[in-house]
Design a protein around this motif. Structure first.
Motif, PDB file in Angstrom:
ATOM      1  N   LYS A   1     -46.657 -78.061 -47.034  1.00  0.00           N
ATOM      2  CA  LYS A   1     -45.836 -76.934 -47.481  1.00  0.00           C
ATOM      3  C   LYS A   1     -44.357 -77.295 -47.613  1.00  0.00           C
ATOM      4  O   LYS A   1     -43.558 -76.502 -48.087  1.00  0.00           O
ATOM      5  N   VAL A   2     -44.020 -78.479 -47.128  1.00  0.00           N
ATOM      6  CA  VAL A   2     -42.607 -78.874 -47.167  1.00  0.00           C
ATOM      7  C   VAL A   2     -42.476 -80.187 -47.940  1.00  0.00           C
ATOM      8  O   VAL A   2     -43.449 -80.910 -48.118  1.00  0.00           O
ATOM      9  N   ASP A   3     -41.252 -80.464 -48.380  1.00  0.00           N
ATOM     10  CA  ASP A   3     -41.052 -81.669 -49.193  1.00  0.00           C
ATOM     11  C   ASP A   3     -40.708 -82.879 -48.342  1.00  0.00           C
ATOM     12  O   ASP A   3     -41.196 -83.972 -48.587  1.00  0.00           O
ATOM     13  N   SER A   4     -39.821 -82.659 -47.381  1.00  0.00           N
ATOM     14  CA  SER A   4     -39.381 -83.788 -46.544  1.00  0.00           C
ATOM     15  C   SER A   4     -39.446 -83.405 -45.077  1.00  0.00           C
ATOM     16  O   SER A   4     -39.230 -82.235 -44.732  1.00  0.00           O
ATOM     17  N   VAL A   5     -39.741 -84.395 -44.267  1.00  0.00           N
ATOM     18  CA  VAL A   5     -39.730 -84.159 -42.814  1.00  0.00           C
ATOM     19  C   VAL A   5     -38.940 -85.279 -42.142  1.00  0.00           C
ATOM     20  O   VAL A   5     -39.268 -86.457 -42.272  1.00  0.00           O
ATOM     21  N   LEU A   6     -37.906 -84.870 -41.445  1.00  0.00           N
ATOM     22  CA  LEU A   6     -37.121 -85.822 -40.652  1.00  0.00           C
ATOM     23  C   LEU A   6     -37.386 -85.483 -39.185  1.00  0.00           C
ATOM     24  O   LEU A   6     -37.026 -84.392 -38.724  1.00  0.00           O
ATOM     25  N   TYR A   7     -38.020 -86.411 -38.463  1.00  0.00           N
ATOM     26  CA  TYR A   7     -38.370 -86.134 -37.062  1.00  0.00           C
ATOM     27  C   TYR A   7     -37.263 -86.662 -36.173  1.00  0.00           C
ATOM     28  O   TYR A   7     -37.046 -87.861 -36.071  1.00  0.00           O
ATOM     29  N   ALA A   8     -36.563 -85.737 -35.505  1.00  0.00           N
ATOM     30  CA  ALA A   8     -35.319 -86.132 -34.814  1.00  0.00           C
ATOM     31  C   ALA A   8     -35.447 -86.146 -33.292  1.00  0.00           C
ATOM     32  O   ALA A   8     -34.484 -86.460 -32.608  1.00  0.00           O
ATOM     33  N   TRP A   9     -36.632 -85.789 -32.741  1.00  0.00           N
ATOM     34  CA  TRP A   9     -36.804 -85.690 -31.283  1.00  0.00           C
ATOM     35  C   TRP A   9     -35.739 -84.739 -30.725  1.00  0.00           C
ATOM     36  O   TRP A   9     -35.291 -83.851 -31.442  1.00  0.00           O
ATOM     37  N   HIS A  10     -35.277 -84.954 -29.504  1.00  0.00           N
ATOM     38  CA  HIS A  10     -34.069 -84.248 -29.050  1.00  0.00           C
ATOM     39  C   HIS A  10     -32.956 -85.292 -29.057  1.00  0.00           C
ATOM     40  O   HIS A  10     -32.921 -86.184 -28.196  1.00  0.00           O
ATOM     41  N   PRO A  11     -32.045 -85.201 -30.023  1.00  0.00           N
ATOM     42  CA  PRO A  11     -31.142 -86.341 -30.292  1.00  0.00           C
ATOM     43  C   PRO A  11     -29.898 -86.418 -29.411  1.00  0.00           C
ATOM     44  O   PRO A  11     -29.182 -87.403 -29.481  1.00  0.00           O
ATOM     45  N   GLY A  12     -29.610 -85.355 -28.615  1.00  0.00           N
ATOM     46  CA  GLY A  12     -28.482 -85.464 -27.702  1.00  0.00           C
ATOM     47  C   GLY A  12     -27.182 -84.890 -28.244  1.00  0.00           C
ATOM     48  O   GLY A  12     -27.145 -84.149 -29.232  1.00  0.00           O
ATOM     49  N   THR A  13     -26.091 -85.285 -27.595  1.00  0.00           N
ATOM     50  CA  THR A  13     -24.755 -84.746 -27.890  1.00  0.00           C
ATOM     51  C   THR A  13     -24.407 -84.859 -29.369  1.00  0.00           C
ATOM     52  O   THR A  13     -23.834 -83.943 -29.959  1.00  0.00           O
ATOM     53  N   MET A  14     -24.720 -85.999 -29.972  1.00  0.00           N
ATOM     54  CA  MET A  14     -24.272 -86.273 -31.335  1.00  0.00           C
ATOM     55  C   MET A  14     -25.370 -86.022 -32.386  1.00  0.00           C
ATOM     56  O   MET A  14     -25.352 -86.613 -33.473  1.00  0.00           O
ATOM     57  N   ALA A  15     -26.280 -85.128 -32.060  1.00  0.00           N
ATOM     58  CA  ALA A  15     -27.357 -84.801 -33.002  1.00  0.00           C
ATOM     59  C   ALA A  15     -26.804 -84.432 -34.375  1.00  0.00           C
ATOM     60  O   ALA A  15     -27.279 -84.910 -35.416  1.00  0.00           O
ATOM     61  N   GLY A  16     -25.784 -83.579 -34.381  1.00  0.00           N
ATOM     62  CA  GLY A  16     -25.272 -83.045 -35.644  1.00  0.00           C
ATOM     63  C   GLY A  16     -24.767 -84.133 -36.583  1.00  0.00           C
ATOM     64  O   GLY A  16     -25.274 -84.280 -37.708  1.00  0.00           O
ATOM     65  N   PRO A  17     -23.778 -84.931 -36.141  1.00  0.00           N
ATOM     66  CA  PRO A  17     -23.262 -85.969 -37.042  1.00  0.00           C
ATOM     67  C   PRO A  17     -24.337 -86.948 -37.496  1.00  0.00           C
ATOM     68  O   PRO A  17     -24.329 -87.403 -38.649  1.00  0.00           O
ATOM     69  N   ALA A  18     -25.269 -87.281 -36.605  1.00  0.00           N
ATOM     70  CA  ALA A  18     -26.328 -88.226 -36.983  1.00  0.00           C
ATOM     71  C   ALA A  18     -27.199 -87.604 -38.075  1.00  0.00           C
ATOM     72  O   ALA A  18     -27.473 -88.234 -39.114  1.00  0.00           O
TER      73      ALA A  18
END
Ligand code: BGC
Length: 740
Positions: A522-539
């Motif tokens: 149902k979706v086009d792309s999947v990025l699996y990010a786990w729990h990325p921590g403090t810098m999740a956003g910029p990454a």
């Protein structure tokens, strides 16, 4: 008399330094027992009771005290006010960062980057040590094949080799080359051993692991940790083949000490000695103390059976004073290696150590490399910000600084987190309209009243970015799940979004592999990010916008359905392996088919036998092709090294990293071997249009395993070797190991 005689033996024991030997010969019995006891701190203050215990020499270590001045005060009492001035070990679970939070360990493992993993551990040690913590309970190196188990989040995945390499990197990061240097702390390899095999993925459950499997799969990361000089080990909570690990003499004495020559000390898990009675191994806590101590468990965490019973057990000769001296000597030696006898107490002025720019850069880098691109239909990613007018950012994890940190963040501070929303807003030009709708209160919500607004925003957008998954509390210790679909009504939200017919990018933040089969189409792309921590956003913003190219690879198999678990790539072949020819789905079986009409292979009737995504899998924005797999020779003898070369072409449009993986199979052996085993890997950077030759070397050790007689040996005969971008690679060659 008895005591003095034994002490003489210890004093001349060359394994202990002059200082430790000297201390041992001056210690009263209760001071020795005190060294074997770890007590809980009072979180920010020192009770008079604790102070007195430390002063009297009844405490070897304090767990969970991270207030700098309080730690200083405790060390001051230990060093200045106790009779022998023995400093304290200050233990804390610094699992994936202290203040700067790195991805959960399972995420770090997806980076396949030992150097970055080591750097993250070094930074965690630096920050923790600044408040006086000198001992962490990490790395957790339990092989984890069951995504229902909440602690898979804290693990380095399913593979013994990857887990060994990254576990050793963490040990190096925490301890450095000299633990007495400021900023280094003692590591603790845990949980020894087999904890990850807990039945049905429920924490603390029973494990039954045949010795061959234990030695070939579960123990190698611990052997590597011991060889890497990990200062301490922690015994597991779990029952291993009928003997709980914390009372398991075979594990702690035979394997760890006799076979591996481990030089540090073993600590129990939290009250796990006391729990031996609950397991039904012992009758009472005296019995538990006796069993655990004689099994080789040196220090007791939090419960008090040693403190209460060791003296009496010595009197009744059920415990030997030489053993007590030995354990105390090991603990004092770790304190000495940490330089605690010579160091001043830490400065309570800690602010400088936290969130240094370099630490945040490493946190961003490892978060970037840990994200795994699982699907990218029509190259929906990266989003071209110049050509996009409206991004609809949707979902409960898009702007939640707490949840992105994941489990085990006792000291993490969500106010320092950079969320996906804020990073995307700063990274996009002002021409891009970013709307944000949380859509659900939590990932577990079933209320749909916020859907209408989210759908209305999404309907206006060029691309929908949905940040879904699991909140931090749904994984970690004692947080196991029987169903590992996206929780709450997230699947329904995705279905509704899909009806809009817009491109959908799913960013999944989770502490485990989730079963994505119901929504993957149902979706086009999947990025699996786990729990990325403090810098999740910029990454994540960098990856979404093409400022960085995904390069993470799965450290664990993703099943289609929970019923396939345990499902792992390095399985045995069985006598009737599943093949596509023999696969049939139950819906396709004609009625009244004869019993033997199905091909009789190892399949489930209601799902394909393959995983949804295999171990080692991960896409890039670029494409890589592998060719020219060549071996230096096709017959090697035991003293030769086999060189395996492969050419990796970047045939896509992006300069990118690729994790090149080498697998082998020993075709015939005295004890059956897995269909594939990871033996080496290398993260390489290849510019677009260019290629790189990658060369691996295999020696006799890489071909060895514990055979039918539990001997570590390589058996002559034929092997397959594969190289590629995942465990499903088919680029294969063969060679033979010949005697001589
Ligand atoms: C966990 C360990 C942890 C210890 C100390 C236990 O419950 O199993 O992994 O290090 O607590 O917090």
């Amino acid at each position: 008399m008895h005591v003095a005689a034994d002490m003489a033996k210890v004093s001349s024991n060359p394994r202990f330094s002059e200082r430790v030997s000297q201390l041992l010969s001056n210690m009263h019995l209760h001071e020795k027992i005190g060294q074997l006891c770890q007590v809980s701190g009072c979180e920010g203050h020192v009770s008079e009771h604790l102070a007195q215990q430390v002063r009297d020499g009844w405490v070897g270590s304090v767990i969970n005290e991270v207030d700098g001045p309080t730690v200083n005060y405790l060390q001051h009492i230990a060093k200045q006010e106790s009779r022998l001035g023995i400093p304290l070990l200050i233990g804390r679970d610094v699992i994936h960062g202290f203040k700067t939070i790195f991805p959960i360990p399972l995420g770090q493992a997806a980076s396949w980057n030992a150097e970055l993993v080591e750097q993250a551990a070094r930074i965690a040690a630096l920050e923790a040590n600044s408040v006086g913590v000198n001992w962490t309970f990490a790395p957790m190196i339990d092989i984890s094949r069951d995504p229902r188990w909440g602690r898979i989040a804290e693990s380095l995945g399913e593979d013994p080799y990857l887990c060994s390499i990254l576990g050793a990197a963490m040990v190096d990061g925490f301890q450095g080359t000299d633990m007495s240097e400021s900023g280094q702390i003692a590591a603790c390899a845990k949980h020894f051993a087999g904890y990850g095999a807990t039945e049905s993925g429920r924490d603390y459950g029973t494990t039954n692991i045949p010795e061959n499997e234990l030695r070939n799969i579960y123990l190698p990361p611990f052997k590597m940790a011991s060889d890497s000089g990990a200062a301490t080990f922690m015994s597991s909570f779990s029952d291993l083949n009928g003997v709980p690990a914390s009372g398991n003499r075979w594990l702690m004495k035979k394997i760890l000490r006799e076979e591996w020559g481990f030089k540090g000390f073993v600590v129990s898990d939290w009250e796990s000695i006391y729990q031996l009675e609950i397991h039904g191994l012992t009758e009472n806590s005296r019995d538990s103390a006796q069993k655990a101590f004689n099994a080789g468990l040196d220090m007791e965490m939090v419960s008090t059976t040693y403190r209460e019973h060791l003296e009496e057990l010595l009197e009744t000769k059920q415990v030997d004073i030489a053993q007590v001296d030995h354990s105390v000597g090991l603990i004092l030696s770790v304190k000495e290696q940490l330089g605690l006898f010579d160091k001043d107490c830490q400065s309570p002025d800690t602010a400088d150590a936290f969130y240094q720019q370099e630490s945040l850069d490493v946190a961003k880098q490892i978060a970037t490399q840990s994200c795994v691109l699982l699907k990218n239909h029509n190259q929906t990613l990266p989003i071209n910000a110049q050509e996009t007018q409206h991004i609809a950012l949707i979902g409960p994890l898009a702007d939640d600084g707490f949840e992105q940190l994941g489990t085990w963040i006792f000291d993490g501070e969500p106010q320092h987190s950079v969320t996906i929303r804020s990073a995307l807003e700063s990274a996009c030009p002002s021409s891009v309209n970013i709307t944000y709708d949380r859509a659900m209160a939590t990932t577990r919500s079933y209320t749909t009243d916020l859907y209408a607004q989210a759908l209305a925003s999404a309907n206006q957008a060029d691309v929908i970015v949905m940040c879904v998954g699991e909140e931090a509390i749904l994984s970690g210790e004692a947080h196991c799940r029987a169903d590992i679909d996206l929780p709450g009504s997230q699947m329904e939200l995705i279905e509704k979004m899909a009806e809009l017919g817009k491109p959908i990018v799913l960013v999944v933040l989770a502490g485990r592999p989730l079963t994505l089969e119901p929504i993957i189409e149902k979706v086009d792309s999947v990025l699996y990010a786990w729990h990325p921590g403090t810098m999740a956003g910029p990454a994540i913003a960098d990856l979404l916008l093409g400022e960085a190219v995904p390069s993470g690879k799965l450290p664990v198999t993703f099943p289609r359905k929970v019923g396939q678990i345990p499902l792992y790539y390095n399985q045995k072949n069985s006598g009737k392996p599943a093949t596509n020819d023999q696969y049939i789905h139950m819906n396709d079986i004609p009625p009244r088919s004869p019993q033997t009409s199905l091909g009789m292979a190892a399949i489930h009737l209601d799902t394909h036998f393959s995983p949804l995504f295999e171990f080692g899998f991960g896409l890039s924005y670029s494409q890589f092709t592998y060719s020219q797999l060549t071996l230096s020779q096709h017959h090697i003898n035991r003293s030769e090294t086999l060189e395996v070369a492969v050419t990796v072409h970047n045939t896509g449009d992006w300069d990118a990293d690729e994790v090149v993986q080498l697998y082998i199979r020993d075709l015939v052996a005295s004890a059956t071997r897995p269909v594939k085993e990871l033996k080496q890997f290398s993260r390489v950077h290849v510019k677009r249009g260019e290629h790189k030759k990658v060369i691996f070397s295999l020696n006799i050790n890489d071909l060895s395993f514990y055979n039918d007689e539990m001997q570590w040996a390589a058996e002559s005969g034929h092997f397959h070797v594969w190289v590629g971008g995942s465990s499903a690679t088919t680029l294969q060659q063969g060679f033979e190991l010949i005697d001589g």
